[in-house]
Write a protein that holds these residues in place. Structure first.
Motif, PDB file in Angstrom:
ATOM      1  N   ALA A 229       0.828  -1.215   0.000  1.00 12.19           N
ATOM      2  CA  ALA A 229       0.000   0.000   0.000  1.00 12.19           C
ATOM      3  C   ALA A 229       0.860   1.262   0.000  1.00 12.19           C
ATOM      4  O   ALA A 229       0.550   2.238  -0.698  1.00 12.19           O
ATOM      5  N   THR A 230       1.955   1.243   0.768  1.00 15.49           N
ATOM      6  CA  THR A 230       2.850   2.397   0.811  1.00 15.49           C
ATOM      7  C   THR A 230       3.441   2.677  -0.556  1.00 15.49           C
ATOM      8  O   THR A 230       3.435   3.811  -1.049  1.00 15.49           O
ATOM      9  N   SER A 231       3.951   1.641  -1.180  1.00 15.22           N
ATOM     10  CA  SER A 231       4.539   1.787  -2.511  1.00 15.22           C
ATOM     11  C   SER A 231       3.496   2.255  -3.523  1.00 15.22           C
ATOM     12  O   SER A 231       3.769   3.114  -4.366  1.00 15.22           O
ATOM     13  N   SER A 232       2.291   1.710  -3.428  1.00 12.41           N
ATOM     14  CA  SER A 232       1.224   2.078  -4.364  1.00 12.41           C
ATOM     15  C   SER A 232       0.819   3.535  -4.201  1.00 12.41           C
ATOM     16  O   SER A 232       0.581   4.238  -5.188  1.00 12.41           O
ATOM     17  N   MET A 233       0.717   3.998  -2.947  1.00 14.37           N
ATOM     18  CA  MET A 233       0.364   5.388  -2.706  1.00 14.37           C
ATOM     19  C   MET A 233       1.390   6.337  -3.318  1.00 14.37           C
ATOM     20  O   MET A 233       1.044   7.350  -3.943  1.00 14.37           O
TER      21      MET A 233
ATOM     22  N   CYS B 145       5.096   2.804   9.303  1.00 15.91           N
ATOM     23  CA  CYS B 145       4.556   4.088   9.763  1.00 15.91           C
ATOM     24  C   CYS B 145       4.156   4.961   8.579  1.00 15.91           C
ATOM     25  O   CYS B 145       3.088   5.596   8.587  1.00 15.91           O
ATOM     26  N   LEU B 146       5.011   4.991   7.551  1.00 13.50           N
ATOM     27  CA  LEU B 146       4.695   5.775   6.363  1.00 13.50           C
ATOM     28  C   LEU B 146       3.492   5.191   5.636  1.00 13.50           C
ATOM     29  O   LEU B 146       2.681   5.936   5.069  1.00 13.50           O
ATOM     30  N   GLY B 147       3.351   3.856   5.663  1.00 16.48           N
ATOM     31  CA  GLY B 147       2.205   3.214   5.033  1.00 16.48           C
ATOM     32  C   GLY B 147       0.901   3.626   5.685  1.00 16.48           C
ATOM     33  O   GLY B 147      -0.070   3.967   5.004  1.00 16.48           O
TER      34      GLY B 147
ATOM     35  N   LEU C 144       0.327   7.476   4.807  1.00 13.98           N
ATOM     36  CA  LEU C 144      -0.091   7.728   3.433  1.00 13.98           C
ATOM     37  C   LEU C 144      -1.470   7.143   3.150  1.00 13.98           C
ATOM     38  O   LEU C 144      -2.267   7.746   2.409  1.00 13.98           O
ATOM     39  N   ALA C 145      -1.758   5.965   3.724  1.00 10.75           N
ATOM     40  CA  ALA C 145      -3.070   5.356   3.517  1.00 10.75           C
ATOM     41  C   ALA C 145      -4.164   6.252   4.095  1.00 10.75           C
ATOM     42  O   ALA C 145      -5.185   6.519   3.450  1.00 10.75           O
TER      43      ALA C 145
END
Length: 326
Positions: free
Chosen positions: A49-53, A300-302, A305-306
Motif C-alpha cells: 500500500a505504501t509503494s502504491s500510494m 509508519c509511512l504506510g 499515506l493510507a
C-alpha cells in the motif's frame, strides 16, 4: 483520469505488489513462514500500500499537472487564513485562563503524576525501568492524535458560517486544527524533557530524530481528521461513536503497560493498531537510543499515506455537498 480511476489504480497496484512481495519480504519483517501468516499478510499489505500510494501520487503529479499546480496556488492564496485560524485556536484555548499557556506543560505533567501513582506499583516488576518517561512518551503521541482528530472532526461544521459566505478550500479547516494540535504538542514536549532531566534519564543523539515520528503522526492525523470532518457533516453521530473507538484504541496502545505482558495472540493483533507503531518509533528514539529499522519507517509511512490518501479522497469527492447539510 478521474478520482475513481486513481483509486482503482491504487487498488490494482497494491494487489500486484502484494503478490510480488509475498515471498520476498525478509524474515524479520514477515515472520517465520507459514507459522505467522496474519503478520505476513499485514506487513506485506502495508508495504504494498505504501509503494502504491507513492506511485499514484507520482501519477497524479504527471497526468494532472495543471490540477496540482492550481491546488498549490489555491493553498498558497489561503495560507494566511489558515495561519489566522491556527492563531485563533491557540488564543481561544487559553482565553481567561490564569496560567494561560503554562497549562500546555502542566496538563501532561499532572496527568503523568496521577497515572504514575496508580500504575507504577503495578508495573514495577514488568521490565519498565523509568515508568514516568515511558508513560509520558506514549501519552505525548496519543494525545497529539486524539486532540488533532477530535478538533478536526468538528472543523467543517464549526466553520459553517464562513463556508456559506465565501469560497474557502474545505481542507483548510481540518488541516488548521491538526497543526494547532501540533503546536500544543510542542509545549507538551517541554514537559517530557523536564521529566527526562528530573528522572536522570540519559540523553541520546537519536532524540534529534524525534521530528520523524511526529511528522508521520501529523500526516496520519491529517488524513483521519479530513475523513472524520467529511463524515461528520452528513452523520453527526460520528462524534459519539468516535469517542468510544478512541477509548478502545487507547487501551490497545501500550501507553501505560509494557507490551511484554500481552499473550502472543494479542501481541500479533496489536500490530494492526497504527498507534502502536508510532509510539514504538518515538520510544525507540527517545528512550532506547536506537534507530528504527527501514521496515518500521515503511509501516509508519504506510499508515500515514493510507490515511492521508483516503481522507483527501473523501474530502475532495464530498465537499461540494457540504453546503446542503450545514
Amino acid at each position: 483520469m478521474t478520482k475513481k480511476h486513481f483509486a482503482l489504480a491504487a487498488l490494482i497496484l497494491t494487489a500486484v505488489q502484494f503478490v510480488l512481495f509475498w515471498d520476498t519480504l525478509p524474515i524479520e519483517v514477515a515472520g517465520h513462514r507459514p507459522g505467522n501468516i496474519p503478520m505476513l499478510v499485514f506487513y506485506t499489505g502495508f508495504v504494498s500500500a505504501t509503494s502504491s500510494m507513492l506511485l499514484v501520487i507520482l501519477l497524479i503529479c504527471v497526468t494532472k499537472k495543471t490540477y496540482v499546480i492550481n491546488q498549490l496556488k489555491t493553498f498558497s492564496k489561503f495560507r494566511h487564513l489558515m495561519f489566522l485560524m491556527i492563531k485563533r485556536d491557540f488564543v481561544t484555548r487559553y482565553r481567561r485562563s490564569v496560567l494561560g499557556i503554562l497549562w500546555s506543560v502542566l496538563n501532561p505533567l499532572l496527568t503523568m503524576l496521577v497515572l504514575t501513582m496508580v500504575f507504577s506499583m503495578l508495573f514495577r516488576d514488568m521490565g519498565i525501568e523509568n515508568f514516568p518517561v515511558y508513560l509520558l512518551s506514549g501519552q505525548l503521541m496519543f494525545n497529539f492524535f486524539s486532540e488533532a482528530t477530535n478538533s478536526a472532526m468538528v472543523s467543517i461544521t464549526g466553520g459553517a458560517g464562513t463556508i456559506k459566505k465565501v469560497y474557502v478550500p474545505k481542507y483548510i479547516f481540518p488541516i488548521s486544527r491538526v497543526i494547532s494540535a501540533l503546536v500544543n504538542v510542542g509545549f507538551s514536549f517541554l514537559a517530557f524533557l523536564f521529566v527526562f532531566i528530573v528522572t536522570g534519564e540519559s540523553f541520546s543523539w537519536t532524540m534529534l530524530l524525534i521530528p520523524i515520528p511526529v511528522f508521520y503522526m501529523l500526516l496520519f492525523s491529517a488524513g483521519v481528521g479530513m475523513f472524520l470532518s467529511a463524515t461528520n457533516v452528513f452523520f453527526r453521530d460520528i462524534s459519539y461513536i468516535y469517542g468510544v473507538l478512541l477509548t478502545l484504541v487507547m487501551f490497545l496502545t501500550p501507553i501505560m503497560y509494557p507490551v511484554s505482558i500481552l499473550p502472543d495472540r494479542v501481541y500479533h493483533l496489536i500490530h494492526l493498531n497504527p498507534m502502536y507503531h508510532f509510539v514504538s518509533y518515538f520510544r525507540a528514539l527517545a528512550l532506547n537510543g536506537v534507530l528504527p529499522s527501514l521496515w518500521s519507517n515503511i509501516i509508519c509511512l504506510g499508515f500515514a499515506l493510507a490515511a492521508l490518501g483516503v481522507g483527501f479522497y473523501v474530502k475532495m469527492s464530498q465537499q461540494d455537498k457540504y453546503i446542503l447539510y450545514l
